[in-house]
Design a protein around this motif. Structure first.
Motif, PDB file in Angstrom:
ATOM      1  N   LYS A  48      -1.628  -2.932  -9.291  1.00 24.45           N
ATOM      2  CA  LYS A  48      -1.475  -1.255  -9.503  1.00 24.45           C
ATOM      3  C   LYS A  48      -0.547  -1.211  -8.365  1.00 24.45           C
ATOM      4  O   LYS A  48      -0.965  -1.380  -7.038  1.00 24.45           O
ATOM      5  N   THR A  49       0.483  -0.278  -8.797  1.00 20.56           N
ATOM      6  CA  THR A  49       1.432   0.533  -7.486  1.00 20.56           C
ATOM      7  C   THR A  49       1.203   1.931  -7.669  1.00 20.56           C
ATOM      8  O   THR A  49       1.764   2.374  -6.802  1.00 20.56           O
ATOM      9  N   GLU A  50       0.675   2.515  -8.752  1.00 24.05           N
ATOM     10  CA  GLU A  50       0.594   4.059  -8.827  1.00 24.05           C
ATOM     11  C   GLU A  50      -0.438   4.379  -7.808  1.00 24.05           C
ATOM     12  O   GLU A  50      -1.356   3.882  -7.535  1.00 24.05           O
ATOM     13  N   ALA A  51       0.031   5.542  -7.083  1.00 23.05           N
ATOM     14  CA  ALA A  51      -0.880   6.111  -6.042  1.00 23.05           C
ATOM     15  C   ALA A  51      -2.376   6.296  -6.502  1.00 23.05           C
ATOM     16  O   ALA A  51      -3.248   5.920  -5.793  1.00 23.05           O
ATOM     17  N   LYS A  52      -2.433   7.091  -7.532  1.00 26.27           N
ATOM     18  CA  LYS A  52      -3.613   7.513  -7.829  1.00 26.27           C
ATOM     19  C   LYS A  52      -4.593   6.045  -8.316  1.00 26.27           C
ATOM     20  O   LYS A  52      -5.645   6.382  -8.087  1.00 26.27           O
ATOM     21  N   ALA A  53      -4.043   5.431  -8.996  1.00 25.70           N
ATOM     22  CA  ALA A  53      -4.894   4.016  -9.305  1.00 25.70           C
ATOM     23  C   ALA A  53      -5.224   3.292  -8.119  1.00 25.70           C
ATOM     24  O   ALA A  53      -6.188   2.682  -7.828  1.00 25.70           O
ATOM     25  N   ILE A  54      -4.274   3.274  -7.140  1.00 23.60           N
ATOM     26  CA  ILE A  54      -4.449   2.437  -5.715  1.00 23.60           C
ATOM     27  C   ILE A  54      -5.881   3.318  -5.095  1.00 23.60           C
ATOM     28  O   ILE A  54      -6.545   2.600  -4.666  1.00 23.60           O
ATOM     29  N   ARG A  55      -5.832   4.507  -4.775  1.00 21.31           N
ATOM     30  CA  ARG A  55      -6.983   5.306  -4.303  1.00 21.31           C
ATOM     31  C   ARG A  55      -8.304   4.863  -5.109  1.00 21.31           C
ATOM     32  O   ARG A  55      -9.285   4.680  -4.530  1.00 21.31           O
ATOM     33  N   SER A  56      -8.249   4.767  -6.461  1.00 22.66           N
ATOM     34  CA  SER A  56      -9.286   4.605  -7.213  1.00 22.66           C
ATOM     35  C   SER A  56      -9.745   3.148  -6.821  1.00 22.66           C
ATOM     36  O   SER A  56     -10.961   3.019  -6.796  1.00 22.66           O
ATOM     37  N   LEU A  57      -8.954   2.337  -6.847  1.00 21.24           N
ATOM     38  CA  LEU A  57      -9.483   0.881  -6.515  1.00 21.24           C
ATOM     39  C   LEU A  57      -9.893   0.560  -5.044  1.00 21.24           C
ATOM     40  O   LEU A  57     -10.946   0.038  -5.092  1.00 21.24           O
ATOM     41  N   PHE A  58      -9.462   1.371  -4.127  1.00 25.51           N
ATOM     42  CA  PHE A  58     -10.204   1.512  -2.669  1.00 25.51           C
ATOM     43  C   PHE A  58     -11.494   2.113  -2.833  1.00 25.51           C
ATOM     44  O   PHE A  58     -12.373   1.611  -1.968  1.00 25.51           O
ATOM     45  N   SER A  59     -11.637   2.858  -3.567  1.00 26.11           N
ATOM     46  CA  SER A  59     -13.008   3.715  -3.712  1.00 26.11           C
ATOM     47  C   SER A  59     -14.072   2.745  -4.580  1.00 26.11           C
ATOM     48  O   SER A  59     -15.244   3.152  -4.489  1.00 26.11           O
ATOM     49  N   ASP A  60     -13.755   1.639  -5.227  1.00 30.68           N
ATOM     50  CA  ASP A  60     -14.546   1.343  -6.152  1.00 30.68           C
ATOM     51  C   ASP A  60     -15.243  -0.012  -5.275  1.00 30.68           C
ATOM     52  O   ASP A  60     -14.654  -0.557  -4.300  1.00 30.68           O
ATOM     53  N   TYR A  61     -16.693  -0.271  -5.391  1.00 29.62           N
ATOM     54  CA  TYR A  61     -17.301  -1.241  -4.497  1.00 29.62           C
ATOM     55  C   TYR A  61     -17.190  -2.677  -5.236  1.00 29.62           C
ATOM     56  O   TYR A  61     -17.647  -3.098  -5.946  1.00 29.62           O
ATOM     57  N   LYS A  62     -15.729  -3.183  -4.896  1.00 32.02           N
ATOM     58  CA  LYS A  62     -15.382  -4.296  -5.362  1.00 32.02           C
ATOM     59  C   LYS A  62     -14.434  -5.114  -4.625  1.00 32.02           C
ATOM     60  O   LYS A  62     -13.806  -4.355  -3.664  1.00 32.02           O
ATOM     61  N   SER A  63     -14.067  -6.431  -4.604  1.00 34.63           N
ATOM     62  CA  SER A  63     -13.075  -7.111  -3.678  1.00 34.63           C
ATOM     63  C   SER A  63     -11.774  -6.725  -4.508  1.00 34.63           C
ATOM     64  O   SER A  63     -11.578  -6.394  -5.524  1.00 34.63           O
ATOM     65  N   VAL A  64     -10.806  -6.435  -3.557  1.00 29.01           N
ATOM     66  CA  VAL A  64      -9.474  -6.080  -4.073  1.00 29.01           C
ATOM     67  C   VAL A  64      -8.378  -7.064  -3.452  1.00 29.01           C
ATOM     68  O   VAL A  64      -8.499  -7.478  -2.351  1.00 29.01           O
ATOM     69  N   ALA A  65      -7.233  -7.210  -4.144  1.00 26.04           N
ATOM     70  CA  ALA A  65      -6.254  -7.889  -3.626  1.00 26.04           C
ATOM     71  C   ALA A  65      -4.914  -6.935  -3.425  1.00 26.04           C
ATOM     72  O   ALA A  65      -4.510  -6.189  -4.151  1.00 26.04           O
ATOM     73  N   VAL A  66      -4.570  -7.008  -2.004  1.00 31.75           N
ATOM     74  CA  VAL A  66      -3.791  -5.948  -1.480  1.00 31.75           C
ATOM     75  C   VAL A  66      -2.406  -6.714  -1.181  1.00 31.75           C
ATOM     76  O   VAL A  66      -2.383  -7.741  -0.460  1.00 31.75           O
ATOM     77  N   GLU A  67      -1.459  -5.999  -1.675  1.00 35.12           N
ATOM     78  CA  GLU A  67       0.086  -6.480  -1.062  1.00 35.12           C
ATOM     79  C   GLU A  67       0.534  -5.332  -0.443  1.00 35.12           C
ATOM     80  O   GLU A  67       0.536  -4.189  -0.809  1.00 35.12           O
ATOM     81  N   LEU A  68       0.870  -5.781   0.983  1.00 35.27           N
ATOM     82  CA  LEU A  68       1.239  -4.690   1.939  1.00 35.27           C
ATOM     83  C   LEU A  68       2.504  -5.277   2.828  1.00 35.27           C
ATOM     84  O   LEU A  68       2.999  -6.358   2.627  1.00 35.27           O
ATOM     85  N   VAL A  69       3.074  -4.293   3.551  1.00 36.38           N
ATOM     86  CA  VAL A  69       4.195  -4.500   4.505  1.00 36.38           C
ATOM     87  C   VAL A  69       3.604  -3.933   5.822  1.00 36.38           C
ATOM     88  O   VAL A  69       3.141  -3.053   6.062  1.00 36.38           O
ATOM     89  N   ARG A  70       3.589  -5.051   6.863  1.00 35.28           N
ATOM     90  CA  ARG A  70       3.250  -4.634   7.997  1.00 35.28           C
ATOM     91  C   ARG A  70       4.234  -5.099   9.147  1.00 35.28           C
ATOM     92  O   ARG A  70       4.752  -6.107   9.182  1.00 35.28           O
ATOM     93  N   MET A  71       4.761  -4.185   9.795  1.00 36.26           N
ATOM     94  CA  MET A  71       5.732  -4.317  10.823  1.00 36.26           C
ATOM     95  C   MET A  71       6.769  -4.938  10.087  1.00 36.26           C
ATOM     96  O   MET A  71       7.525  -5.910  10.760  1.00 36.26           O
TER      97      MET A  71
END
Length: 572
Positions: A508-531
């Motif tokens: 999920k790429t939409e901000a609202k969906a991302i926030r919701s997934l972070f709030s659920d008590y479940k494992s999540v796969a995160v794609e990110l950019v670090r440095m």
């Protein structure tokens, strides 16, 4: 007309400001300051902060193309530091001109747009010690085609102020659309200037303003002014801000399309009641540290929680006590403060006293999340606990309003310290309560358990349940300039780093969906950019403290409890 001619015929007795829009697109105004001074070397300085926001503003960064004329020619000058210029003046008229960037549209700024000229004089008014007590006359080019809103005297678009202090504390607006409403209470005249739109149904609005104004005056023994102006600048975009002044307040609200809704009514009345209470608390009653205050160096004090915490509490309290909003609305306000504090309960935070001192460091930007506490929210909760404790200990005969009224009557002339407040609490209430209040102020930890106990003791139903779990606790998500979510703070180790830019969560790429997934008590796969490096990580929920979310409901209690509750909410 004769008064104006008298002023103009004595130019040595005044400072003249001429303001002209020179580039609307680039938000540039030309400020010209004229005064008559004898030959000599003078220092002209712009403030580095303003009342109501104890953070460096550095208004000189908005200055362009400075030009100084002395007598009939250019004057020699040099810049001494970031906000001060030294000028060699040959005598006679001293004229200082510069372009100023009028692009700050909050309630403490200066801003121009189509049909709107909004000025906070403290942003651009140079202080010269030798003429600070002279009267001020100001004109704005083109203002005669617009409508005026402000507390300064306005005659044919010519504004007058008693001196520099009066001038910089008197923001004003010229706009093509200004709706003026008014009411009178106890020989004080009130004006509500609605800028940028016209409200159709104003009868209830005026009645609401009258109600909370009268409630505050009754508690404080009358109004400390003869005239007061609520200047409400409406914007087409979402906005919410207010700043107090001696006899006025600037309030910036939006979007205009929401006016008429219950949410906007809540915002308008909430900020208006808050800013009016500042007419007593801050505008007149000040900490002792303000005795030698100037706007050209930082001013340090420990009483910020009094200035903003008490005002936050009483601003909302008198909306309830006056009947503008019902008691359930008031309980919802307290629950909102409690939930805000619960979400930020971190070991090692600065106390309210130290957070007051450190307003200059991070009191508004909060760049290091979890370092300091909010003097607004924590202060309001401290007053809530104090009010409940006093009401219970004295069976309703003494309240937090009693304490503040005593502070006002005893220290409005010479200022106060925290010790004065503790002394009044001990005198009017109990020594033990004064010590307890002092402990709350000296601690960085919220006192929610004690507050819950106090609320339940007067019969309020306190409902407590875990907030959204999962990875929500300890992870802050904010949008960057590109609209991407990034990690703004972390409380504990979870596999993410501060500053990580989140591209997707479980696809999920939409901000609202991302926030919701972070709030659920479940494992999540995160794609990110670090440095600059793209990464994929899998996050698992981990053990951590549970956040409580509170809601408060009206009492269903015994008669004795209900009596104390009624005295608390009514102020009797």
């Amino acid at each position: 007309m004769s008064d104006k001619q008298s002023v103009i015929s004595n130019p040595s007795q005044e400072v003249v400001y001429e303001i002209q829009v020179v580039d609307l697109g680039r938000k540039r105004v030309r400020i010209t300051r004229k005064t008559h001074l004898p030959e000599g070397t003078y220092r002209a300085a712009l403030p580095i902060w303003r009342p109501g926001r104890y953070a460096l503003q550095d208004y000189s960064k908005y200055v362009f193309e400075l030009d100084v004329q002395s007598g009939h020619g250019h004057a020699s000058y040099k810049k001494l530091n970031k906000n001060t210029w030294e000028i060699k003046h040959s005598g006679g008229e001293l004229s200082i001109s510069f372009d100023f960037s009028a692009r700050q549209h909050d309630a403490g700024g200066t801003f121009i747009a189509d049909g709107l000229l909004y000025f906070n004089p403290i942003n651009f008014s140079l202080f010269i010690e030798e003429d600070q007590h002279l009267s001020i006359r100001a004109s704005v080019a083109g203002a005669d085609q617009l409508k005026y809103a402000g507390s300064l005297n306005d005659e044919d678009s010519l504004l007058t102020a008693k001196n520099y202090a009066h001038w910089i504390d008197s923001p004003f607006v010229f706009a093509d659309q200004v709706q003026q409403l008014s009411y009178t209470l106890s020989d004080a005249d009130f004006f509500i200037h609605v800028v940028g739109m016209r409200m159709s149904d104003t009868t209830q609005l005026i009645a609401d303003f009258e109600a909370f104004s009268q409630a505050q005056a009754q508690a404080m023994g009358g109004f400390p002014f003869d005239q007061y102006h609520f200047i409400v600048i409406t914007y087409p975009f979402p906005f919410y801000h207010g700043v107090e002044h001696d006899c006025s307040t600037i309030i910036t609200l939006g979007p205009r399309s929401d006016f008429g809704s219950e949410k906007m009514r809540d915002h308008l009345l909430g900020v208006s009641s808050h800013e009016l209470f500042h007419a007593w608390n801050v505008c007149r009653l000040k900490p002792k540290a303000f005795a030698n205050a100037n706007y050209f160096q930082e001013l340090y004090f420990e009483e910020g929680f009094v200035m903003e915490g008490f005002t936050t509490y009483f601003g909302d309290y008198y909306l309830q006590q006056s009947g503008v909003f019902d008691t359930q609305w008031w309980l919802d306000c307290i629950a909102q403060w409690m939930n805000s504090v619960s979400m930020h309960d971190i070991a090692g935070r600065l106390s309210m006293k130290d957070s007051s001192v450190d307003l200059w460091v991070d009191g508004y930007d909060n760049q290091l999340w979890g370092r300091s506490v909010s003097i607004y929210t924590y202060g309001a909760l401290a007053v809530t606990a104090l009010d409940l404790s006093l009401c219970m200990a004295t069976k309703g005969s003494v309240s937090a309003a009693t304490i503040f009224s005593r502070l006002w009557n005893e220290h409005k002339k010479d200022g106060y310290t925290n010790e004065d407040i503790y002394r009044i609490i001990a005198r009017e209430g109990t020594e033990a309560l004064a010590q307890q209040f002092q402990t709350w102020i000296a601690s960085g930890h919220p006192f929610i358990p004690q507050l819950v106990e106090l609320l339940r003791a007067v019969g309020v139903q306190v409902n407590e349940k875990p907030a959204a779990d999962g990875l929500a606790y300890g992870i802050g998500l904010q949008e960057n300039a590109q609209g991407q979510l990034h990690i703004s703070h972390l409380i504990s180790e979870c596999g993410l780093h501060y500053g990580d830019v989140i591209l997707s969560v479980d696809g999920k790429t939409e901000a609202k969906a991302i926030r919701s997934l972070f709030s659920d008590y479940k494992s999540v796969a995160v794609e990110l950019v670090r440095m600059g490096e793209s990464l994929q990580v899998s996050l698992e929920p981990t053990e951590r403290p549970i956040i409580s979310k509170y809601s408060l409901q009206m009492p269903n209690v015994k008669a004795a409890q209900n009596d104390v509750f009624q005295k608390w909410i009514s102020g009797l």
